[in-house]
Design an enzyme around this catalytic site. Sequence first.
Site, short mmCIF file in Angstrom:
data_model
loop_
_atom_site.label_atom_id
_atom_site.label_comp_id
_atom_site.label_asym_id
_atom_site.label_seq_id
_atom_site.Cartn_x
_atom_site.Cartn_y
_atom_site.Cartn_z
CE1 TYR A 1 -3.30 -3.02 0.99
CE2 TYR A 1 -4.31 -1.21 -0.18
CZ TYR A 1 -4.34 -2.53 0.23
OH TYR A 1 -5.39 -3.33 -0.10
NE ARG B 1 -2.90 -0.30 -4.85
CZ ARG B 1 -4.07 -0.85 -4.50
NH1 ARG B 1 -4.10 -1.82 -3.60
NH2 ARG B 1 -5.19 -0.44 -5.03
CG ASP C 1 -7.75 6.71 -7.55
OD1 ASP C 1 -7.74 6.12 -8.65
OD2 ASP C 1 -8.66 7.50 -7.22
CG HIS D 1 -14.13 -1.68 -3.18
ND1 HIS D 1 -13.91 -2.02 -4.49
CD2 HIS D 1 -15.27 -2.32 -2.82
CE1 HIS D 1 -14.87 -2.85 -4.90
NE2 HIS D 1 -15.72 -3.04 -3.90
CB CYS E 1 -7.50 1.17 15.24
SG CYS E 1 -6.93 0.12 16.58
CB CYS F 1 -10.22 1.27 19.10
SG CYS F 1 -9.21 2.43 18.19
CB CYS G 1 -4.30 2.43 17.25
SG CYS G 1 -5.64 3.44 17.86
CB CYS H 1 -6.43 1.19 21.58
SG CYS H 1 -6.32 0.33 20.00
CB SER I 1 -13.00 -5.70 -15.42
OG SER I 1 -12.84 -5.81 -14.01
C1 BV8 Z 1 -17.63 -9.68 -0.45
C2 BV8 Z 1 -9.93 -2.36 -2.58
C3 BV8 Z 1 -18.74 -11.08 1.06
C4 BV8 Z 1 -8.64 -2.93 -2.11
C5 BV8 Z 1 -11.00 -4.09 -3.94
C6 BV8 Z 1 -13.97 -16.35 -4.01
C7 BV8 Z 1 -13.22 -16.13 -2.87
C8 BV8 Z 1 -13.34 -14.95 -2.11
C9 BV8 Z 1 -14.26 -13.97 -2.52
C10 BV8 Z 1 -15.01 -14.21 -3.67
C11 BV8 Z 1 -14.87 -15.37 -4.41
N1 BV8 Z 1 -15.73 -15.30 -5.47
C12 BV8 Z 1 -16.39 -14.12 -5.41
C13 BV8 Z 1 -15.98 -13.47 -4.31
C14 BV8 Z 1 -16.47 -12.17 -3.87
C15 BV8 Z 1 -15.39 -11.16 -4.22
C16 BV8 Z 1 -15.28 -11.04 -5.72
O1 BV8 Z 1 -16.15 -10.48 -6.36
N2 BV8 Z 1 -14.18 -11.62 -6.27
C17 BV8 Z 1 -13.97 -11.56 -7.70
C18 BV8 Z 1 -12.45 -11.53 -7.96
C19 BV8 Z 1 -14.63 -12.76 -8.33
N3 BV8 Z 1 -15.85 -9.92 -3.65
C20 BV8 Z 1 -15.50 -9.63 -2.40
O2 BV8 Z 1 -14.75 -10.31 -1.72
C21 BV8 Z 1 -16.15 -8.38 -1.82
N4 BV8 Z 1 -16.71 -8.72 -0.55
O3 BV8 Z 1 -18.10 -10.28 -1.36
O4 BV8 Z 1 -17.96 -9.92 0.84
C22 BV8 Z 1 -19.10 -11.03 2.47
C23 BV8 Z 1 -20.41 -10.71 2.82
C24 BV8 Z 1 -20.75 -10.71 4.14
C25 BV8 Z 1 -19.79 -11.03 5.11
C26 BV8 Z 1 -18.47 -11.33 4.74
C27 BV8 Z 1 -18.12 -11.33 3.40
C28 BV8 Z 1 -15.11 -7.30 -1.60
C29 BV8 Z 1 -14.53 -6.89 -2.90
C30 BV8 Z 1 -13.68 -5.65 -2.71
C31 BV8 Z 1 -12.22 -5.99 -2.92
N5 BV8 Z 1 -11.42 -4.73 -2.88
N6 BV8 Z 1 -10.30 -2.94 -3.87
C32 BV8 Z 1 -7.48 -2.45 -2.92
O5 BV8 Z 1 -7.68 -1.80 -3.98
O6 BV8 Z 1 -6.35 -2.69 -2.49
S1 BV8 Z 1 -11.40 -4.72 -5.45
C33 BV8 Z 1 -10.55 -3.89 -6.65
O7 BV8 Z 1 -10.57 -4.71 -7.79
C34 BV8 Z 1 -11.20 -2.61 -7.12
O8 BV8 Z 1 -11.74 -1.87 -6.05
C35 BV8 Z 1 -12.23 -3.07 -8.10
O9 BV8 Z 1 -13.44 -3.36 -7.47
C36 BV8 Z 1 -11.61 -4.35 -8.60
C37 BV8 Z 1 -10.94 -4.14 -9.95
O10 BV8 Z 1 -11.92 -3.88 -10.79
P1 BV8 Z 1 -11.85 -2.59 -11.75
O11 BV8 Z 1 -11.94 -1.35 -10.93
O12 BV8 Z 1 -12.89 -2.85 -12.74
O13 BV8 Z 1 -10.42 -2.57 -12.44
P2 BV8 Z 1 -9.89 -3.59 -13.52
O14 BV8 Z 1 -8.41 -3.37 -13.62
O15 BV8 Z 1 -10.42 -4.96 -13.21
O16 BV8 Z 1 -10.59 -3.14 -14.89
C38 BV8 Z 1 -10.26 -1.89 -15.46
C39 BV8 Z 1 -11.29 -1.68 -16.55
O17 BV8 Z 1 -11.10 -0.39 -17.10
C40 BV8 Z 1 -11.15 -2.67 -17.69
O18 BV8 Z 1 -12.44 -3.10 -18.07
C41 BV8 Z 1 -10.49 -1.85 -18.81
O19 BV8 Z 1 -10.95 -2.25 -20.10
C42 BV8 Z 1 -11.00 -0.47 -18.51
N7 BV8 Z 1 -10.13 0.63 -18.91
C43 BV8 Z 1 -8.78 0.68 -18.83
N8 BV8 Z 1 -8.35 1.91 -19.25
C44 BV8 Z 1 -9.46 2.63 -19.56
C45 BV8 Z 1 -10.60 1.83 -19.36
N9 BV8 Z 1 -11.84 2.26 -19.60
C46 BV8 Z 1 -11.99 3.53 -20.05
N10 BV8 Z 1 -10.95 4.37 -20.27
C47 BV8 Z 1 -9.69 3.95 -20.04
N11 BV8 Z 1 -8.66 4.79 -20.27
ZN ZN Z 2 -7.11 1.69 18.28
#
Ligand code: BV8
Ligand code: ZN
Length: 245
Positions: free
Chosen positions: A69, A72, A110, A125, A133, A136, A153, A156, A195
């Site tokens: 991080y 990034r 970002d 996200h 923390c 806490c 933190c 705490c 995506s």
């Molecule tokens: C949840 C923050 C449930 C962190 C992110 C199996 C195991 C474990 C989990 C799962 C599983 N199967 C499914 C899941 C659920 C999982 C999921 O969906 N997984 C996917 C991989 C299948 N989801 C989760 O885990 C979510 N939580 O489901 O919780 C739950 C419920 C109750 C209690 C407990 C649990 C949480 C998901 C959040 C993850 N965090 N980010 C960090 O960034 O460090 S995800 C991160 O990746 C982004 O935030 C974003 O969401 C994702 C990437 O997607 P994009 O933003 O679309 O980016 P990408 O590069 O993929 O695509 C870019 C696009 O832009 C392309 O289409 C490209 O063509 C286009 N592009 C490029 N340039 C341009 C353009 N378009 C226009 N102009 C340009 N110039």
């Molecule tokens: Zn704390």
Amino acid sequence: MSNVEQIEEIREKLKKAKNVAILTGAGISQESGVPTFRGEEGLWKNYRAEELATPEAFETDPALVWQWYDWRRSLIKPLLPNPAHDALAELEKSLHKRGENFTLITQNIDGLHEKAGSKNIVELHGNIWKVRCTKCQQVTENSQVPIEILPKCTKCGALLRPHVVWFGEALETDILTKAFKASEECDLFFVIGTSSVVQPAASLAIRAKEANAFVVEINMEETPITEYTDYSLIGKAGEIMPKFL
Ligand code: BV8
Ligand code: ZN
């Protein structure tokens, strides 16, 4: 219908829109220089986001995740919003001037939408510029602290973590509710630069469509939700978005 005619029709719809909702992903920040997750540039030391953006990775090796991080943050810090971010901030202003609603839902952590002047932002996200923390739950802004020791933190003393949602973690309920509400109540929905693979974010456009919104996708390529959209404009967000102003 050609792109030009579709853009003209979307411009007309924007003039009459009462509720506009937007979902953005990493693609909207790509032209600012932020690596997307899918491209090769999304790699860091040969790790993929899915491997590091998880509670398990943090549990196993918090220093490695903190390094990722910090890397990034140092990459993003000098970067500026691009014309796509700016166009969304302008659109929000013009809708508000007419007393209409505009909700910007982003998957990005970002902070570039805020830098561009957008106001009503739903950060699905979390935010890479904030830390939380692990005990806490206090959330604070994260100054760029190089981490010899793992950040603790001030309240705490427990270990701090990035204030972001990792894979397998639930999104904050009130944030998710606000995103679904905006998607269900809008008459015009844009899904830009995502995506549409990650859930639950990827279902917002479908939810908007089911609620009879006009759905416009802007992406460099087709995605799993393209078939559900009314218009799918293929091209760079930074080039297409300013055409709606
Ligand atoms: C949840 C923050 C449930 C962190 C992110 C199996 C195991 C474990 C989990 C799962 C599983 N199967 C499914 C899941 C659920 C999982 C999921 O969906 N997984 C996917 C991989 C299948 N989801 C989760 O885990 C979510 N939580 O489901 O919780 C739950 C419920 C109750 C209690 C407990 C649990 C949480 C998901 C959040 C993850 N965090 N980010 C960090 O960034 O460090 S995800 C991160 O990746 C982004 O935030 C974003 O969401 C994702 C990437 O997607 P994009 O933003 O679309 O980016 P990408 O590069 O993929 O695509 C870019 C696009 O832009 C392309 O289409 C490209 O063509 C286009 N592009 C490029 N340039 C341009 C353009 N378009 C226009 N102009 C340009 N110039
Ligand atoms: Zn704390």
